[in-house]
Design an enzyme around this catalytic site. Structure first.
Site, short mmCIF file in Angstrom:
data_model
loop_
_atom_site.label_atom_id
_atom_site.label_comp_id
_atom_site.label_asym_id
_atom_site.label_seq_id
_atom_site.Cartn_x
_atom_site.Cartn_y
_atom_site.Cartn_z
N GLY A 117 3.37 -7.21 5.70
CA GLY A 117 2.97 -7.90 6.65
C GLY A 117 1.26 -7.87 6.99
N PRO A 134 9.42 -5.30 0.25
CG PRO A 134 10.77 -3.64 -0.56
CD PRO A 134 9.44 -4.19 -0.96
CB VAL A 135 10.49 -7.25 5.58
CG1 VAL A 135 9.96 -7.54 6.94
CG2 VAL A 135 10.08 -8.45 4.64
CE LYS A 171 0.76 1.11 4.69
NZ LYS A 171 1.61 2.15 5.00
CB ALA A 207 9.56 -1.20 3.64
CG ASP A 250 -1.42 -0.27 8.06
OD1 ASP A 250 -2.19 0.61 8.18
OD2 ASP A 250 -0.18 -0.35 7.63
O1 C5P Z 1 -1.24 -1.93 14.93
P1 C5P Z 1 0.15 -2.29 14.36
O2 C5P Z 1 0.69 -3.32 15.28
O3 C5P Z 1 0.45 -2.03 12.86
O4 C5P Z 1 0.86 -1.02 15.12
C1 C5P Z 1 2.43 -0.86 15.46
C2 C5P Z 1 2.59 0.09 16.49
O5 C5P Z 1 2.08 1.54 15.91
C3 C5P Z 1 1.54 0.19 17.61
O6 C5P Z 1 2.27 -0.55 18.80
C4 C5P Z 1 1.37 1.53 18.10
O7 C5P Z 1 2.34 1.91 18.83
C5 C5P Z 1 1.51 2.36 16.62
N1 C5P Z 1 0.43 2.89 16.13
C6 C5P Z 1 -0.41 3.90 16.69
N2 C5P Z 1 -1.65 4.21 16.07
C7 C5P Z 1 -2.01 3.88 14.93
C8 C5P Z 1 -1.29 2.52 14.40
C9 C5P Z 1 -0.09 2.31 15.14
O8 C5P Z 1 -0.01 4.40 17.76
N3 C5P Z 1 -3.13 4.04 14.39
#
Ligand code: C5P
Length: 330
Positions: free
Chosen positions: A121, A113-114, A18, A116, A155
């Site tokens: 994921g 790419p990971v 994305k 990134a 996401d």
């Molecule tokens: O949900 P995900 O595991 O992708 O989020 C990774 C980290 O990014 C979360 O632990 C959080 O710290 C931060 N995050 C956030 N607000 C979001 C999405 C992610 O603070 N809307």
């Protein structure tokens, strides 16, 4: 009548990357996540996931084999968590049990790419939920699918919905948009430097804690335009504004200061606005077509060979030319 042999063929899903065309961060929530306003589009660049029913051995569990980019330990892969989440949500038994959700043998080709900022994921996880349900011939209503996806990562609901969308909340509110008319080219340059999403959000919270409001205005405006169907040439005309429409950029730079000279050099080499995708570190530029993006990829490789791009992280960056595929909704 369903074909009994069909079950022997694996279910195959493409899991697209994305691009956040805009990413406004509205503020921190009580649960620690941040409320977002982001216009997101899927890219043609995609991982490939295949899911096959494994033999029903009482000791069998889901298994995952990964090829391509190194995605880290298999046990931590979101694909396995997504399959487990889907199994629980359909009330299936345990892997290897006699229930309607037998263990799966999964193969993942990592082409994105990971870590990134391209959502690879999360996209794999969405593909795993959808593919597992098909492999099991199981039903799950949209509401439960969404809840299962949101539990895996912010996401994942976007990828489950498919297509261009306005994404709000922490990522769980996904409003489909008509999309981009035509297939603009996208060049992705991913430096080999780790930039974990959580570190970038932590840096963001320690700094302003909210965006400056201008990105939100850009994002709201773009959501209206992409909602009506935005032509490629009009998207390109907005590239400069969009390259600045990411509230996470200052936080990403705080974690990885080398991003500033790298981005500036990329701008000099390509002569186009350079944006940051999501929490980075992938940088993007937009083109009229995929061929134009491929020509720009050659320019970047030449610059790397000539030493006109500063080093950032380990090894050379990954350079990929792709496209925002024509995927407009009616
Ligand atoms: O949900 P995900 O595991 O992708 O989020 C990774 C980290 O990014 C979360 O632990 C959080 O710290 C931060 N995050 C956030 N607000 C979001 C999405 C992610 O603070 N809307």
């Amino acid at each position: 009548m369903s074909d009994p042999l069909a079950k022997l063929a694996p279910v195959v899903r493409l899991a697209p990357a994305k691009l956040n065309l805009t990413l406004a961060v509205l503020g921190r929530r009580r649960d620690g996540f941040h409320d977002l306003h982001s216009v997101m589009v899927p890219l043609a660049l995609a991982d490939r996931l295949s899911l096959a029913l494994a033999p029903t051995d009482p000791r069998a569990t889901d298994s995952l084999h990964v090829e391509g980019f190194d995605a880290g330990p298999v046990a931590d892969n979101l694909v396995l968590r997504a399959v487990g989440g889907a199994r629980r949500a359909v009330g299936g038994g345990w892997p290897g049990g006699p229930g309607p959700t037998p263990p799966l043998s999964l193969r993942l080709e990592k082409r994105i790419p990971v870590a990134a900022g391209l959502g690879g994921g999360s996209s794999d996880a969405a593909a795993a939920i959808d593919g597992a349900l098909e492999a099991w011939d199981a039903e799950m209503d949209g509401h439960r699918r969404l809840a299962t996806a949101a539990r895996i990562g912010s996401d994942v609901p976007f990828f489950l919905a498919g297509g261009a969308a306005l994404v709000e909340g922490r990522g769980e509110r996904v409003q489909p948009l008509r999309g981009i008319v035509g297939s603009p080219g996208v060049l992705l340059v991913t430096p080999g430097a780790a930039l974990p999403t959580s570190s970038v959000f932590t840096a963001f919270a320690e700094r302003a804690g909210r965006g400056d409001g201008s990105v939100r205005m850009t994002s709201e405006h773009l959501a209206g335009e992409v909602g009506a169907g935005l032509r490629t040439q009009d998207l390109l005309a907005r590239a400069g504004v969009l390259a600045a429409a990411n509230d996470l950029l200052p936080a990403a730079v705080a974690v990885l200061p080398g991003l500033v000279p790298f981005r500036r050099a990329l701008f000099r080499v390509l002569g186009r606005p350079v944006g940051l995708s999501g929490s980075g570190p992938t940088l993007w530029t937009l083109y009229p077509s995929e061929d134009d993006a491929a020509a720009a990829a050659t320019t970047v490789h030449e610059a790397l060979a000539a030493g006109t791009l500063p080093p950032l992280g380990v090894g050379d960056p990954t350079v990929v030319a792709t496209t925002i595929p024509e995927g407009t909704r009616p």
